[in-house]
Design a protein around this motif. Structure first.
Motif, mmCIF file in Angstrom:
data_model
loop_
_atom_site.group_PDB
_atom_site.id
_atom_site.type_symbol
_atom_site.label_atom_id
_atom_site.label_comp_id
_atom_site.label_asym_id
_atom_site.label_seq_id
_atom_site.Cartn_x
_atom_site.Cartn_y
_atom_site.Cartn_z
ATOM 1 N N ILE A 125 -13.086 4.416 0.984
ATOM 2 C CA ILE A 125 -12.169 4.855 2.040
ATOM 3 C C ILE A 125 -12.900 4.911 3.378
ATOM 4 O O ILE A 125 -12.374 4.493 4.417
ATOM 5 N N GLY A 126 -14.151 5.418 3.344
ATOM 6 C CA GLY A 126 -14.942 5.498 4.562
ATOM 7 C C GLY A 126 -15.197 4.131 5.170
ATOM 8 O O GLY A 126 -15.193 3.968 6.396
ATOM 9 N N ARG A 127 -15.420 3.126 4.317
ATOM 10 C CA ARG A 127 -15.647 1.770 4.813
ATOM 11 C C ARG A 127 -14.406 1.248 5.544
ATOM 12 O O ARG A 127 -14.503 0.622 6.598
ATOM 13 N N ALA A 128 -13.229 1.513 4.982
ATOM 14 C CA ALA A 128 -11.997 1.113 5.663
ATOM 15 C C ALA A 128 -11.851 1.853 6.989
ATOM 16 O O ALA A 128 -11.448 1.277 8.003
ATOM 17 N N LEU A 129 -12.201 3.125 7.004
ATOM 18 C CA LEU A 129 -12.122 3.928 8.220
ATOM 19 C C LEU A 129 -13.089 3.403 9.278
ATOM 20 O O LEU A 129 -12.786 3.410 10.473
ATOM 21 N N PHE A 130 -14.254 2.940 8.829
ATOM 22 C CA PHE A 130 -15.270 2.389 9.722
ATOM 23 C C PHE A 130 -14.733 1.185 10.497
ATOM 24 O O PHE A 130 -15.156 0.902 11.618
ATOM 25 N N ALA A 131 -13.788 0.475 9.889
ATOM 26 C CA ALA A 131 -13.195 -0.708 10.515
ATOM 27 C C ALA A 131 -12.113 -0.360 11.523
ATOM 28 O O ALA A 131 -11.481 -1.265 12.088
ATOM 29 N N GLN A 132 -11.898 0.931 11.773
ATOM 30 C CA GLN A 132 -10.898 1.384 12.743
ATOM 31 C C GLN A 132 -9.507 0.840 12.413
ATOM 32 O O GLN A 132 -8.896 0.099 13.189
ATOM 33 N N PRO A 133 -8.977 1.218 11.242
ATOM 34 C CA PRO A 133 -7.670 0.694 10.832
ATOM 35 C C PRO A 133 -6.533 1.255 11.670
ATOM 36 O O PRO A 133 -6.653 2.326 12.281
ATOM 37 N N GLU A 134 -5.440 0.532 11.676
ATOM 38 C CA GLU A 134 -4.195 1.015 12.269
ATOM 39 C C GLU A 134 -3.210 1.413 11.169
ATOM 40 O O GLU A 134 -2.354 2.255 11.371
ATOM 41 N N LEU A 135 -3.339 0.769 10.012
ATOM 42 C CA LEU A 135 -2.591 1.135 8.803
ATOM 43 C C LEU A 135 -3.580 1.138 7.651
ATOM 44 O O LEU A 135 -4.229 0.126 7.383
ATOM 45 N N LEU A 136 -3.710 2.271 6.983
ATOM 46 C CA LEU A 136 -4.624 2.401 5.854
ATOM 47 C C LEU A 136 -3.812 2.505 4.572
ATOM 48 O O LEU A 136 -2.941 3.372 4.440
ATOM 49 N N MET A 137 -4.098 1.618 3.620
ATOM 50 C CA MET A 137 -3.427 1.638 2.321
ATOM 51 C C MET A 137 -4.468 1.933 1.244
ATOM 52 O O MET A 137 -5.509 1.256 1.181
ATOM 53 N N VAL A 138 -4.192 2.905 0.399
ATOM 54 C CA VAL A 138 -5.148 3.329 -0.625
ATOM 55 C C VAL A 138 -4.462 3.269 -1.988
ATOM 56 O O VAL A 138 -3.425 3.897 -2.206
ATOM 57 N N ASP A 139 -5.074 2.523 -2.895
ATOM 58 C CA ASP A 139 -4.496 2.296 -4.226
ATOM 59 C C ASP A 139 -5.194 3.186 -5.248
ATOM 60 O O ASP A 139 -6.376 3.014 -5.533
ATOM 61 N N GLU A 140 -4.452 4.141 -5.820
ATOM 62 C CA GLU A 140 -4.923 5.013 -6.904
ATOM 63 C C GLU A 140 -6.233 5.729 -6.545
ATOM 64 O O GLU A 140 -7.258 5.579 -7.209
ATOM 65 N N ALA A 141 -6.175 6.528 -5.501
ATOM 66 C CA ALA A 141 -7.371 7.235 -5.031
ATOM 67 C C ALA A 141 -7.931 8.205 -6.056
ATOM 68 O O ALA A 141 -9.129 8.484 -6.064
ATOM 69 N N SER A 142 -7.089 8.737 -6.943
ATOM 70 C CA SER A 142 -7.541 9.761 -7.891
ATOM 71 C C SER A 142 -7.979 9.198 -9.230
ATOM 72 O O SER A 142 -8.467 9.948 -10.086
ATOM 73 N N LEU A 143 -7.830 7.885 -9.425
ATOM 74 C CA LEU A 143 -8.058 7.293 -10.743
ATOM 75 C C LEU A 143 -9.487 7.524 -11.231
ATOM 76 O O LEU A 143 -10.457 7.187 -10.561
ATOM 77 N N GLY A 144 -9.605 8.113 -12.418
ATOM 78 C CA GLY A 144 -10.894 8.315 -13.049
ATOM 79 C C GLY A 144 -11.722 9.451 -12.474
ATOM 80 O O GLY A 144 -12.888 9.618 -12.851
ATOM 81 N N LEU A 145 -11.143 10.243 -11.586
ATOM 82 C CA LEU A 145 -11.900 11.318 -10.945
ATOM 83 C C LEU A 145 -11.504 12.680 -11.497
ATOM 84 O O LEU A 145 -10.375 12.889 -11.943
ATOM 85 N N ALA A 146 -12.447 13.614 -11.438
ATOM 86 C CA ALA A 146 -12.152 14.994 -11.823
ATOM 87 C C ALA A 146 -11.093 15.550 -10.872
ATOM 88 O O ALA A 146 -11.067 15.185 -9.689
ATOM 89 N N PRO A 147 -10.208 16.428 -11.372
ATOM 90 C CA PRO A 147 -9.124 16.951 -10.519
ATOM 91 C C PRO A 147 -9.607 17.548 -9.201
ATOM 92 O O PRO A 147 -8.971 17.340 -8.160
ATOM 93 N N LYS A 148 -10.722 18.254 -9.221
ATOM 94 C CA LYS A 148 -11.222 18.875 -7.995
ATOM 95 C C LYS A 148 -11.608 17.826 -6.962
ATOM 96 O O LYS A 148 -11.304 17.969 -5.770
ATOM 97 N N ILE A 149 -12.275 16.753 -7.399
ATOM 98 C CA ILE A 149 -12.699 15.692 -6.487
ATOM 99 C C ILE A 149 -11.485 14.929 -5.970
ATOM 100 O O ILE A 149 -11.396 14.590 -4.782
#
Length: 253
Positions: A156-180
């Motif tokens: 996500i940070g890499r996409a942010l580094f590119a200065q997006p105007e529209l950010l699309m994120v696919d399954e951000a929680s997949l495989g992660l602990a609930p807290k993370i």
């Protein structure tokens, strides 16, 4: 509020015959945070690939419908041109460069926008590290040695580094602990609020996504079956039964 992204009557096929999306219509307002919800195989990732021009790499094609970004028809625009327009897609599975450092992974984003060189990085490191302080501590570490949560933050940070105007994120929680996973969605909400960045997330965890997004669409078998603001969707009994095990918003802990 004007729409940054408009999808109208979108249908997608794979292999020339297998229908993956049928008549999908949705909007992402300028500066809005929208969630596209549904079970595995519902067509959520296909929707993002259609927007970001990645379908052709998987033998998929748009059969009908239109995709517009800031009023411009981008329906069949190549992925590299879309990235240069500021449409950045964080794909499911993170896709970091494991042998490169965190800093090198971030700098790779400059190529997506057709720009390169350290002078262009400027304060972008600080912006990414502001939202993802864990990456500051690991900035010179190889990405392959990061935890799953840190790799998702890096993607996500890499996409942010590119200065997006529209950010699309696919399954951000997949495989992660609930807290993370909750932390990452809280950061996405913070980014949306502070930068007024238009965000579209695809997510199976309905409760988690609707706590951050302002509006949601439910996709089932390639079709939009429900939509509404986040509070409305969370309160719908049928949605709760399908995705939250019957839990209502006011009974969650």
């Amino acid at each position: 509020m004007a729409a940054a992204l408009e999808i109208a009557d979108l249908s997608v096929v794979y292999g020339g015959a297998n229908l993956a999306l049928e008549g999908v219509t949705l909007d992402v307002p300028e500066g809005g945070f929208v969630a596209l919800l549904g079970a595995n195989g519902a067509g959520k990732s296909t929707t993002l690939k259609a927007i970001s021009g990645l379908l052709r790499f998987e033998n998929g094609q748009i059969r009908k419908g239109h995709i517009r970004y800031m009023g411009e028809d981008i329906t069949r625009m190549p992925s590299h041109q879309l990235a240069r327009r500021g449409i950045l897609h964080v794909r499911e599975g993170r896709f970091v460069f494991p042998s490169m450092s965190v800093e090198e992974n971030l700098e790779a984003a400059l190529f997506a926008r057709g720009k390169r060189g350290p002078a262009l990085a400027g304060d972008r490191y600080e912006e990414v590290f502001h939202y993802f302080p864990a990456l500051r501590e690991r900035r010179r570490s190889q990405a392959g040695y990061l935890s799953g949560g840190e790799q998702q933050m890096l993607a996500i940070g890499r996409a942010l580094f590119a200065q997006p105007e529209l950010l699309m994120v696919d399954e951000a929680s997949l495989g992660l602990a609930p807290k993370i996973a909750a932390e990452i969605f809280a950061i996405l909400k913070q980014i949306n609020g502070e930068r007024r960045l238009s965000i579209l997330v695809v997510e199976q965890n309905v409760s988690l996504a609707l706590k951050s997004a302002e509006y949601g669409y439910v996709l089932e078998a390639g079709q939009i079956t429900e939509q509404g603001d986040s509070d409305t969707l969370m309160d719908r009994e049928n949605l709760s039964r399908r995705y939250l095990g019957g839990a209502r918003k006011d009974t969650e802990h």
